[in-house]
Design an enzyme around this catalytic site. Structure first.
Site, PDB file in Angstrom:
ATOM      1  NE  ARG A 255      65.889 115.081  28.254  1.00 53.30           N
ATOM      2  CZ  ARG A 255      66.344 114.211  27.219  1.00 53.30           C
ATOM      3  NH1 ARG A 255      65.726 113.048  27.252  1.00 53.30           N
ATOM      4  NH2 ARG A 255      67.516 114.328  26.708  1.00 53.30           N
ATOM      5  CD  GLU A 284      65.608 110.643  33.981  1.00 48.41           C
ATOM      6  OE1 GLU A 284      66.488 110.488  33.626  1.00 48.41           O
ATOM      7  OE2 GLU A 284      64.436 110.873  33.158  1.00 48.41           O
ATOM      8  CG  HIS A 305      66.882 108.611  30.399  1.00 45.35           C
ATOM      9  ND1 HIS A 305      66.732 109.880  30.853  1.00 45.35           N
ATOM     10  CD2 HIS A 305      67.050 108.741  28.965  1.00 45.35           C
ATOM     11  CE1 HIS A 305      66.941 110.825  29.847  1.00 45.35           C
ATOM     12  NE2 HIS A 305      66.987 109.717  28.475  1.00 45.35           N
TER      13      HIS A 305
HETATM   14  P1  NAD Z   1      63.135 116.500  17.487  1.00 40.47           P
HETATM   15  O1  NAD Z   1      63.530 118.014  17.604  1.00 40.47           O
HETATM   16  O2  NAD Z   1      63.430 115.916  16.284  1.00 40.47           O
HETATM   17  O3  NAD Z   1      61.134 116.829  17.614  1.00 40.47           O
HETATM   18  C1  NAD Z   1      60.678 117.417  18.624  1.00 40.47           C
HETATM   19  C2  NAD Z   1      59.166 118.124  18.090  1.00 40.47           C
HETATM   20  O4  NAD Z   1      58.677 118.675  18.889  1.00 40.47           O
HETATM   21  C3  NAD Z   1      59.774 118.905  16.773  1.00 40.47           C
HETATM   22  O5  NAD Z   1      59.043 118.707  15.634  1.00 40.47           O
HETATM   23  C4  NAD Z   1      59.071 120.376  17.451  1.00 40.47           C
HETATM   24  O6  NAD Z   1      58.718 121.325  16.602  1.00 40.47           O
HETATM   25  C5  NAD Z   1      58.023 119.983  18.379  1.00 40.47           C
HETATM   26  N1  NAD Z   1      57.853 120.916  19.590  1.00 40.47           N
HETATM   27  C6  NAD Z   1      58.749 121.667  20.266  1.00 40.47           C
HETATM   28  N2  NAD Z   1      57.936 122.173  21.159  1.00 40.47           N
HETATM   29  C7  NAD Z   1      56.586 121.769  20.976  1.00 40.47           C
HETATM   30  C8  NAD Z   1      55.519 122.169  21.738  1.00 40.47           C
HETATM   31  N3  NAD Z   1      55.461 123.049  22.694  1.00 40.47           N
HETATM   32  N4  NAD Z   1      54.425 121.667  21.455  1.00 40.47           N
HETATM   33  C9  NAD Z   1      54.349 120.769  20.357  1.00 40.47           C
HETATM   34  N5  NAD Z   1      55.651 120.421  19.881  1.00 40.47           N
HETATM   35  C10 NAD Z   1      56.587 121.074  20.042  1.00 40.47           C
HETATM   36  O7  NAD Z   1      63.579 115.696  18.585  1.00 40.47           O
HETATM   37  P2  NAD Z   1      63.207 114.119  18.798  1.00 40.47           P
HETATM   38  O8  NAD Z   1      64.791 113.748  18.609  1.00 40.47           O
HETATM   39  O9  NAD Z   1      62.205 113.435  18.082  1.00 40.47           O
HETATM   40  O10 NAD Z   1      63.550 113.960  20.461  1.00 40.47           O
HETATM   41  C11 NAD Z   1      61.877 114.128  21.089  1.00 40.47           C
HETATM   42  C12 NAD Z   1      62.295 113.966  22.377  1.00 40.47           C
HETATM   43  O11 NAD Z   1      62.748 112.784  23.098  1.00 40.47           O
HETATM   44  C13 NAD Z   1      63.115 114.891  23.280  1.00 40.47           C
HETATM   45  O12 NAD Z   1      62.620 115.655  24.537  1.00 40.47           O
HETATM   46  C14 NAD Z   1      64.616 114.410  23.508  1.00 40.47           C
HETATM   47  O13 NAD Z   1      65.275 114.869  24.572  1.00 40.47           O
HETATM   48  C15 NAD Z   1      63.866 112.912  23.867  1.00 40.47           C
HETATM   49  N6  NAD Z   1      64.891 111.939  23.600  1.00 40.47           N
HETATM   50  C16 NAD Z   1      64.804 110.902  24.659  1.00 40.47           C
HETATM   51  C17 NAD Z   1      65.652 109.845  24.638  1.00 40.47           C
HETATM   52  C18 NAD Z   1      65.637 108.799  25.555  1.00 40.47           C
HETATM   53  O14 NAD Z   1      66.591 108.273  25.872  1.00 40.47           O
HETATM   54  N7  NAD Z   1      64.313 108.571  26.241  1.00 40.47           N
HETATM   55  C19 NAD Z   1      66.602 109.778  23.543  1.00 40.47           C
HETATM   56  C20 NAD Z   1      66.648 110.804  22.710  1.00 40.47           C
HETATM   57  C21 NAD Z   1      65.732 111.628  22.873  1.00 40.47           C
END
Ligand code: NAD
Length: 332
Positions: A255, A284, A305
């Site tokens: 994000r 965005e 994105h």
């Molecule tokens: P997920 O929930 O599977 O993994 C996120 C991880 O971050 C978890 O293991 C959690 O414990 C960890 N976390 C939370 N707070 C934290 C902190 N302060 N410090 C360190 N680690 C922390 O999520 P995901 O599916 O792997 O998604 C990850 C990111 O990707 C999210 O921000 C999601 O919105 C983004 N995303 C982006 C797109 C895109 O189109 N670019 C698409 C899907 C997801």
């Protein structure tokens, strides 16, 4: 995944019967794969597809619906939830819930569901692609070529094998990125705040740390995979950038606001950050002049994105979201 459920004043069974008898009305306000609509309609739900609807219009429409389906564009804040007097369910066709006031929705008895795993592979693949593109300065060469200049020798990139990659957030996407980066010969270090991530790292043969600052100092490449929360807002900022290695590469497909992007631009312009690759921005599309400066910077590659914008991810997101809705309604 169901995030929160509460049915005030109505037993769950009575609520289900009431729902089955009345035809449930679904409002979809962002572009989704048609599969989502087909599945909901085949289970008797009435779906209105209004992708791109403006906020004013949304506030007028939402009182007439039981279910609201959004992606990341539609902001479902208090005002929208309050206007949705009939709302019983909000579905996010995707992963991040940062555009939905989940706490308030749950407080109002509105269930929130999402499709957590559906886009993970697509986002991980994009991350690796962006990392290579940043390391080899694709953008600068492509722009020069398009101007008719054969730019070989003007800019030199870096190899990734043997370099240290710090994966911040070792969840669904981060873990995939970590595994792929190991195949490139990188030393991979994972940082996360939950114990389960340490176990996941061990299974994947990835080093694990709880010392973010120390890991940032050691990393040649940093890739971000955390959700946007109060704790992760501007997690990469002037102070952390100052401590990082000279020539670090930064990749963000999580994000935009996880990075203080104005600070990132400063450190790119100073030459401390070698290159950056971003699929997400603080605004965005970009709003400010300095944001466009970042987008146009020769060592920055920005994609709009598109992490989940593959045929496969869109289809999986549509199905996962539709089934999450049906499950939450007890229709499956
Ligand atoms: P997920 O929930 O599977 O993994 C996120 C991880 O971050 C978890 O293991 C959690 O414990 C960890 N976390 C939370 N707070 C934290 C902190 N302060 N410090 C360190 N680690 C922390 O999520 P995901 O599916 O792997 O998604 C990850 C990111 O990707 C999210 O921000 C999601 O919105 C983004 N995303 C982006 C797109 C895109 O189109 N670019 C698409 C899907 C997801």
């Amino acid at each position: 995944m169901v995030v929160g459920v509460w049915w005030p004043g109505l037993g769950a069974e009575a609520w289900l019967i009431a729902f089955r008898e009345a035809r449930l009305r679904v409002l979809v306000t962002d572009p989704v794969d048609e599969r989502l609509i087909r599945i909901l309609e085949s289970h008797g739900l009435e779906v209105d597809y209004r992708p791109g609807v403006a906020r004013e219009e949304l506030l007028k429409l939402v009182p007439g619906y039981d279910i609201l389906v959004v992606r990341s564009r539609t902001k479902v804040d208090r005002e929208v939830i309050e206007a949705g007097r009939r709302l019983r369910l909000i579905a996010r066709a995707g992963v991040g819930l940062d555009n939905i006031d989940v706490e308030y929705a749950v407080k109002r008895g509105v269930t929130v569901v999402n499709a957590p795993g559906a886009a993970a592979q697509s986002v991980a693949e994009l991350t690796i692609g962006l990392m290579i593109a940043a390391a080899r300065l694709f953008k600068a060469h492509i722009v020069a070529l398009e101007k008719g200049e054969w730019s070989k020798g003007r800019w030199r990139g870096v190899e990734l094998a043997g370099k240290t990659l710090l994966v911040v957030g070792l969840g669904r996407i981060g873990l995939r990125v970590a595994r792929m980066a190991k195949c490139l010969g990188m030393r991979v270090v994972g940082y996360d705040v939950v114990d389960a991530a340490a176990e996941r790292a061990r299974e994947a043969g990835v080093e694990f740390t709880r010392d973010l600052r120390g890991a940032l100092r050691e990393a040649d490449v940093v890739t971000l995979h955390v959700p946007l929360t109060r704790d992760t807002y501007h997690m990469i900022n002037r102070e952390t950038l100052e401590e990082m290695k000279e020539g670090v590469i930064i990749v963000n497909t999580a994000r935009g606001p996880v990075i203080d992007t104005r600070a990132l631009l400063e450190y790119l312009e100073k030459g401390k950050v070698f290159a950056a690759a971003l699929d997400v921005l603080e605004h965005e599309p970009p709003r400010e002049e300095w944001e466009w400066r970042l987008v146009r910077h020769p060592r920055v590659i920005v994609t709009p994105h598109i992490g989940a914008e593959t045929r496969e991810a869109r289809a999986r997101v549509a199905e996962e979201t539709a089934y999450a809705i049906l499950e939450a309604l007890g229709l499956r």
